[in-house]
Design a protein around this motif. Structure first.
Motif, mmCIF file in Angstrom:
data_model
loop_
_atom_site.group_PDB
_atom_site.id
_atom_site.type_symbol
_atom_site.label_atom_id
_atom_site.label_comp_id
_atom_site.label_asym_id
_atom_site.label_seq_id
_atom_site.Cartn_x
_atom_site.Cartn_y
_atom_site.Cartn_z
ATOM 1 N N LEU A 62 0.897 -1.385 -0.227
ATOM 2 C CA LEU A 62 0.005 0.027 0.026
ATOM 3 C C LEU A 62 0.919 1.313 -0.083
ATOM 4 C CD1 LEU A 62 -2.930 -0.528 2.567
ATOM 5 C CD2 LEU A 62 -3.230 -0.005 0.016
ATOM 6 N N ALA A 63 0.414 2.215 -0.682
ATOM 7 C CA ALA A 63 0.985 3.478 -0.747
ATOM 8 C C ALA A 63 0.707 4.114 0.561
ATOM 9 C CB ALA A 63 0.593 4.383 -1.970
ATOM 10 N N PRO A 64 1.454 5.203 1.139
ATOM 11 C CA PRO A 64 0.997 5.924 2.293
ATOM 12 C C PRO A 64 -0.466 6.565 2.174
ATOM 13 C CG PRO A 64 3.342 6.271 1.821
ATOM 14 C CD PRO A 64 3.103 5.464 0.701
ATOM 15 N N GLY A 65 -1.118 6.397 3.136
ATOM 16 C CA GLY A 65 -2.625 6.865 2.781
ATOM 17 C C GLY A 65 -3.642 5.940 2.008
ATOM 18 N N GLY A 66 -3.128 4.855 1.722
ATOM 19 C CA GLY A 66 -3.661 3.730 1.085
ATOM 20 C C GLY A 66 -4.754 3.106 2.015
ATOM 21 N N ILE A 67 -5.603 2.427 1.189
ATOM 22 C CA ILE A 67 -6.779 1.923 2.060
ATOM 23 C C ILE A 67 -6.794 0.356 1.738
ATOM 24 C CG2 ILE A 67 -9.253 1.741 2.219
ATOM 25 C CD1 ILE A 67 -8.154 4.347 2.975
ATOM 26 N N PHE A 68 -7.034 -0.346 2.855
ATOM 27 C CA PHE A 68 -7.249 -1.806 2.719
ATOM 28 C C PHE A 68 -8.717 -2.144 3.300
ATOM 29 C CE2 PHE A 68 -6.404 -5.903 5.286
ATOM 30 C CZ PHE A 68 -6.541 -6.660 4.454
ATOM 31 N N CYS A 69 -9.451 -2.787 2.394
ATOM 32 C CA CYS A 69 -10.701 -3.271 2.768
ATOM 33 C C CYS A 69 -10.566 -4.901 2.724
ATOM 34 C CB CYS A 69 -11.598 -2.979 1.251
ATOM 35 S SG CYS A 69 -11.771 -1.622 1.036
ATOM 36 N N LEU A 70 -11.037 -5.365 4.024
ATOM 37 C CA LEU A 70 -11.130 -6.960 4.349
ATOM 38 C C LEU A 70 -12.208 -7.535 4.751
ATOM 39 C CD1 LEU A 70 -9.080 -9.405 5.196
ATOM 40 C CD2 LEU A 70 -9.251 -8.573 7.376
ATOM 41 N N ALA A 71 -12.805 -8.806 4.194
ATOM 42 C CA ALA A 71 -13.814 -9.351 4.599
ATOM 43 C C ALA A 71 -13.290 -10.908 4.830
ATOM 44 C CB ALA A 71 -14.904 -9.365 3.694
ATOM 45 N N ARG A 103 -12.730 -11.518 15.816
ATOM 46 C CA ARG A 103 -12.686 -9.941 15.598
ATOM 47 C C ARG A 103 -11.252 -9.357 16.051
ATOM 48 N NH1 ARG A 103 -17.158 -5.297 16.412
ATOM 49 N NH2 ARG A 103 -15.971 -3.692 16.249
ATOM 50 N N ALA A 104 -11.061 -9.820 17.329
ATOM 51 C CA ALA A 104 -9.902 -9.487 18.234
ATOM 52 C C ALA A 104 -8.600 -9.578 17.390
ATOM 53 C CB ALA A 104 -10.049 -9.842 19.635
ATOM 54 N N ASP A 105 -8.568 -10.820 16.760
ATOM 55 C CA ASP A 105 -7.405 -11.264 15.901
ATOM 56 C C ASP A 105 -7.224 -10.671 14.764
ATOM 57 O OD1 ASP A 105 -7.345 -13.540 17.721
ATOM 58 O OD2 ASP A 105 -8.458 -14.866 16.226
ATOM 59 N N VAL A 106 -8.333 -9.891 14.314
ATOM 60 C CA VAL A 106 -8.099 -9.094 13.157
ATOM 61 C C VAL A 106 -7.741 -7.767 13.453
ATOM 62 C CG1 VAL A 106 -9.463 -7.784 11.242
ATOM 63 C CG2 VAL A 106 -10.077 -10.429 11.719
ATOM 64 N N GLU A 107 -8.138 -7.170 14.442
ATOM 65 C CA GLU A 107 -7.820 -5.972 15.317
ATOM 66 C C GLU A 107 -6.400 -5.854 15.452
ATOM 67 O OE1 GLU A 107 -12.043 -4.224 16.849
ATOM 68 O OE2 GLU A 107 -11.048 -5.670 18.133
ATOM 69 N N ALA A 119 -12.713 1.116 10.578
ATOM 70 C CA ALA A 119 -13.869 0.220 11.101
ATOM 71 C C ALA A 119 -13.398 -1.102 11.165
ATOM 72 C CB ALA A 119 -14.902 0.489 10.476
ATOM 73 N N VAL A 120 -13.850 -1.857 12.119
ATOM 74 C CA VAL A 120 -14.148 -3.542 12.181
ATOM 75 C C VAL A 120 -15.408 -3.629 12.636
ATOM 76 C CG1 VAL A 120 -12.948 -5.514 12.936
ATOM 77 C CG2 VAL A 120 -11.474 -3.459 12.703
ATOM 78 N N LEU A 121 -16.245 -4.453 11.866
ATOM 79 C CA LEU A 121 -17.583 -4.784 12.220
ATOM 80 C C LEU A 121 -17.778 -6.289 11.830
ATOM 81 C CD1 LEU A 121 -19.247 -2.262 9.593
ATOM 82 C CD2 LEU A 121 -18.726 -1.879 12.375
ATOM 83 N N TYR A 185 -15.653 -7.731 8.783
ATOM 84 C CA TYR A 185 -15.237 -6.871 7.782
ATOM 85 C C TYR A 185 -14.353 -5.606 8.516
ATOM 86 C CZ TYR A 185 -19.491 -8.529 5.756
ATOM 87 O OH TYR A 185 -20.602 -9.306 4.885
ATOM 88 N N ALA A 186 -13.433 -5.246 7.697
ATOM 89 C CA ALA A 186 -12.405 -4.250 8.343
ATOM 90 C C ALA A 186 -12.081 -3.145 7.017
ATOM 91 C CB ALA A 186 -11.165 -4.863 8.994
ATOM 92 N N LEU A 187 -12.023 -2.081 7.517
ATOM 93 C CA LEU A 187 -11.448 -0.834 6.638
ATOM 94 C C LEU A 187 -10.614 -0.301 7.325
ATOM 95 C CD1 LEU A 187 -12.133 0.978 4.238
ATOM 96 C CD2 LEU A 187 -13.433 2.361 5.665
ATOM 97 N N ALA A 188 -9.337 -0.368 6.870
ATOM 98 C CA ALA A 188 -7.987 0.407 7.623
ATOM 99 C C ALA A 188 -7.219 1.248 6.357
ATOM 100 C CB ALA A 188 -7.323 -0.912 8.019
ATOM 101 N N GLU A 189 -6.251 1.654 6.978
ATOM 102 C CA GLU A 189 -5.315 2.417 6.135
ATOM 103 C C GLU A 189 -3.950 2.506 6.516
ATOM 104 O OE1 GLU A 189 -6.233 6.855 6.178
ATOM 105 O OE2 GLU A 189 -6.586 6.619 8.553
#
Length: 196
Positions: A62-71, A103-107, A119-121, A185-189
């Protein structure tokens, strides 16, 4: 697009002819550092025993400021199947099926990789099947064999038959039997340079 299975890569190439597709390991992505503004992973990383190495690779590409979407499928995935299997196979049943990440493992893995969670949902998605045998067939058809106890694999024939009976007895209703997929689901940067 990346998948470890060459067959899945062939399907992706046929479906998205303009996409670049690589057969590669999520823990060793074949891309230069900072190559992407967005990385999306869906229904793949739950099969890894550890999330850390793959998320470190996501951070790297990822570039700095890039977004990661995970399911990913989370810890309560296939709880009906796993409960029936525990009843049928006894105390060591859990050690003979796949352990999905909580969920805690993902976080924790996101933070350890240097990815800031926005966000982690969690959500439960329920499929309905005519009976427990149909659940096992559906899982095998999608290649989720490590999640499926059964003859020649994780258990013997007698234990598998007991598991099928228990699954149906506990969960059968007018719509059949449920198979629950617990999705995290996770949205991270990747923080921008100087942004921590």
């Amino acid at each position: 697009a990346v998948d470890l299975a060459p067959g899945m890569c062939a399907v992706a190439r046929a479906s998205a002819r303009s996409a670049a597709v690589a057969a590669a390991d999520a823990e060793a992505l074949p891309f230069r550092a900072g190559a992407f503004d967005l990385v999306v992973s869906t229904s793949a990383l739950q099969w890894l025993p550890r999330l850390g190495p793959a998320l470190a690779e996501v951070h790297r590409v990822l570039a700095p400021g890039g977004i990661f979407c995970l399911a990913i499928f989370g810890a309560e995935t296939l709880r009906e199947l796993r409960g029936a299997w525990r009843e049928a196979a006894g105390l060591d049943a859990a050690s003979r099926t796949h352990a999905f990440h909580a969920r805690a493992d993902v976080e924790e893995a996101l933070a350890a990789a240097g990815l800031r969670a926005r966000a982690v949902l969690e959500d439960d998605l329920v499929e309905w099947h005519p009976d427990a045998r149909a659940v096992l067939r559906a899982l095998k058809e999608v290649g989720a064999s490590s999640a499926v106890p059964g003859p020649g694999g994780l258990g013997g024939r007698a234990a598998t038959l007991r598991m099928l009976e228990r699954y149906d007895a506990a969960h059968a209703g007018p719509d059949g039997v449920p198979a629950t997929y617990h999705v995290v689901y996770a949205l991270a940067e990747r923080p921008a340079r100087g942004g921590g």
